[in-house]
Design a protein around this motif. Sequence first.
Motif, PDB file in Angstrom:
ATOM      1  N   THR A 250      -2.822  -3.143  -3.053  1.00  0.00           N
ATOM      2  CA  THR A 250      -2.874  -1.878  -3.798  1.00  0.00           C
ATOM      3  C   THR A 250      -2.253  -2.028  -5.178  1.00  0.00           C
ATOM      4  O   THR A 250      -2.765  -1.493  -6.176  1.00  0.00           O
ATOM      5  CB  THR A 250      -2.140  -0.780  -3.010  1.00  0.00           C
ATOM      6  OG1 THR A 250      -2.702  -0.687  -1.704  1.00  0.00           O
ATOM      7  CG2 THR A 250      -2.256   0.561  -3.704  1.00  0.00           C
ATOM      8  N   LYS A 276      -5.997   7.530  -8.160  1.00  0.00           N
ATOM      9  CA  LYS A 276      -6.273   7.170  -6.764  1.00  0.00           C
ATOM     10  C   LYS A 276      -7.752   6.828  -6.577  1.00  0.00           C
ATOM     11  O   LYS A 276      -8.106   5.899  -5.847  1.00  0.00           O
ATOM     12  CB  LYS A 276      -5.886   8.324  -5.849  1.00  0.00           C
ATOM     13  CG  LYS A 276      -5.700   7.939  -4.397  1.00  0.00           C
ATOM     14  CD  LYS A 276      -5.172   9.104  -3.602  1.00  0.00           C
ATOM     15  CE  LYS A 276      -4.799   8.673  -2.195  1.00  0.00           C
ATOM     16  NZ  LYS A 276      -3.684   7.744  -2.135  1.00  0.00           N
ATOM     17  N   PHE A 280      -9.372   3.146  -5.489  1.00  0.00           N
ATOM     18  CA  PHE A 280     -10.279   3.051  -4.341  1.00  0.00           C
ATOM     19  C   PHE A 280     -11.620   2.438  -4.733  1.00  0.00           C
ATOM     20  O   PHE A 280     -12.145   1.555  -4.052  1.00  0.00           O
ATOM     21  CB  PHE A 280     -10.497   4.443  -3.742  1.00  0.00           C
ATOM     22  CG  PHE A 280     -11.571   4.481  -2.692  1.00  0.00           C
ATOM     23  CD1 PHE A 280     -11.358   3.930  -1.441  1.00  0.00           C
ATOM     24  CD2 PHE A 280     -12.821   5.033  -2.973  1.00  0.00           C
ATOM     25  CE1 PHE A 280     -12.352   3.945  -0.476  1.00  0.00           C
ATOM     26  CE2 PHE A 280     -13.812   5.058  -2.021  1.00  0.00           C
ATOM     27  CZ  PHE A 280     -13.582   4.507  -0.769  1.00  0.00           C
ATOM     28  N   GLU A 310      -8.683   5.288   3.462  1.00  0.00           N
ATOM     29  CA  GLU A 310      -8.519   5.324   2.009  1.00  0.00           C
ATOM     30  C   GLU A 310      -9.508   6.303   1.377  1.00  0.00           C
ATOM     31  O   GLU A 310      -9.158   7.035   0.435  1.00  0.00           O
ATOM     32  CB  GLU A 310      -8.735   3.921   1.433  1.00  0.00           C
ATOM     33  CG  GLU A 310      -7.644   2.927   1.805  1.00  0.00           C
ATOM     34  CD  GLU A 310      -7.945   1.533   1.269  1.00  0.00           C
ATOM     35  OE1 GLU A 310      -8.972   1.373   0.576  1.00  0.00           O
ATOM     36  OE2 GLU A 310      -7.165   0.610   1.552  1.00  0.00           O
TER      37      GLU A 310
END
Length: 592
Positions: A250, A276, A280, A310
């Motif tokens: 990440t 975010k 992803f 996710e």
Amino acid sequence: MAADKQNDTKVSSLDENKNKSADGGIGLEILQIIKESQQQHGLRHGDYQRYRGYCSRRLRRLRKTLGFKMGNRHKFIGKKITVEMISDSRYLLLVLMEAERAWSYAMQLKQEANTEPRKRFHLMARLRKAAKHSERLEKLCESPRVDAKTKLEAQAYTAYLTGMVEFELQEWKLAMEAFNKCKTIYEKLASAFTEELAVLYRQRVDEISPNIRYCAYNIGDQNAINDLMQMRLTGGGGGMMAEKLEALITQARTKQAATMSEVEWRGRSVPVKIDKARVFLLGLADNEAAIAQTANEETKEHLYETLLAECRDTIQAVREELKSEAKQRERSSDGDSGKVSNLQFLHSYLTYIKLCTLVKRNESMAHTLQAKLKEPEADEDKRGPRPQDLIRLYDIILQSLAELSTLQGLEDDHTFQKEVSLKTLVYKAYRCFFIAQSYVLVKKWSEALVLYERVLKYAMEVQSKAKSLNNSLKDLPDVQELIAEVNAEKYSLQAAAILDTEETAEVPAKQQVKDNTPLCNRLETFRLDPALVGKQPNLVQFPPDFQPIPCKPLFFDLALNHVAFPPLDDKVEQKGKGGLTGYIKGIFGFGS
């Protein structure tokens, strides 16, 4: 407690058998003992507290057996095991259990430290305590009474726990040196002993390898990230290392996300401003490639679940932004309300990814179940997969496809709607096929045959519509293969139906005579009557027929008309004529 004693007896007998090695020294199978104890007492499910309790109970039993008690119930008197006392392998086992107890407590605190950060200080204290006990064990094994193999195992165990301490302290270089020493010893032991022990040593090496590569990455080896990604695909790095791997990946994606500004889908470019969502979308290609490369079904299922989790978190973040955007629109009350906004289109894209991943995951599970269905059942008592399980999976796939067709911003995309309808037909055909298979199992031949015809109808419809959408069939199951399988199943079905009819016809004609006589009236004769196990068995006649019974006699007094009764005039009192006086007396009761 009884199970603990049985396991202790088993391991103690193992220790006694191996107490004296080939060169006459005291031996202890350190790695084998701790692995068996961990698997039997909680660590199979990650329950470190249970394993810690087992270590404490076993320590108490060992001290009682060896007569090595720490004082009495009123006073504690500390004792240390010295080299001169090593006459039995159980003294070494005592120190090993102390190290295991401290290590299991540290791992329990590590789980709790996720919500209570202050417990990390206690965690480090217990981990150092475990390393200290392992150093004591290594020094005790330096005795000439202990064999060479036990000495090497003690050194590897000490190096492992020392590496764990340095790893938690983020002393990457020291941790890497300790782990490399542990790995080298176990590799040498694996090449020198039997295959049964070699498997244990190789498993320990596989557990250590992700830690070594993680330390190398933090030291500055940029190539280590590729090795860590590959270890993640093979399911390596379990436990606490798995969390660090996910955090590292990440972090690497977050650095790359700063350069990402937009994404293109269905001919429209959409700016991506949410961090975010950037992270992803950057990792999406890597995750899909990882799933495609993985051959292990359990690892593939884990990767699918990680990707879906996710995706759900990203959709939730975009949904929060949509709420704030809707509030701003209400305040401004201007703008084109008919056009789908960029944020809403991004939400549709992420939902599309989630639903497509669900379809792929369920299709992968369906392929696995289909392969198991074709295999012969090894154990009759164990329930194997059934066609009903596959029907459920295809129901979920069809539900996901139905949601795909309702995504905002794609209502007027006719190509997309045609692709979704084509996929729906394909999966409807497979669902119908397995419904037919379930009917075959219960010998409902006519229903199964009708369903097979429906499968062929769906398949022909797919082939006719697929000419204009060639690219849409590349990720779908092969319809031509399904048609061939259905044709073969139809012939098998017809043969089975004919055989079933012939078996019924071979029953003696005497036993097959249809008679409407109820079963209660022909109990003395045997007759094969399939209707008795059907829905309307002829057991008794209902309602029952009326039966003649004797009537109850009726008596009529006919003699009364011909009987003459005697006169009773002399018995009846005649009333006298009293006049007015008698009348008055009668009124006042004087005459009575």
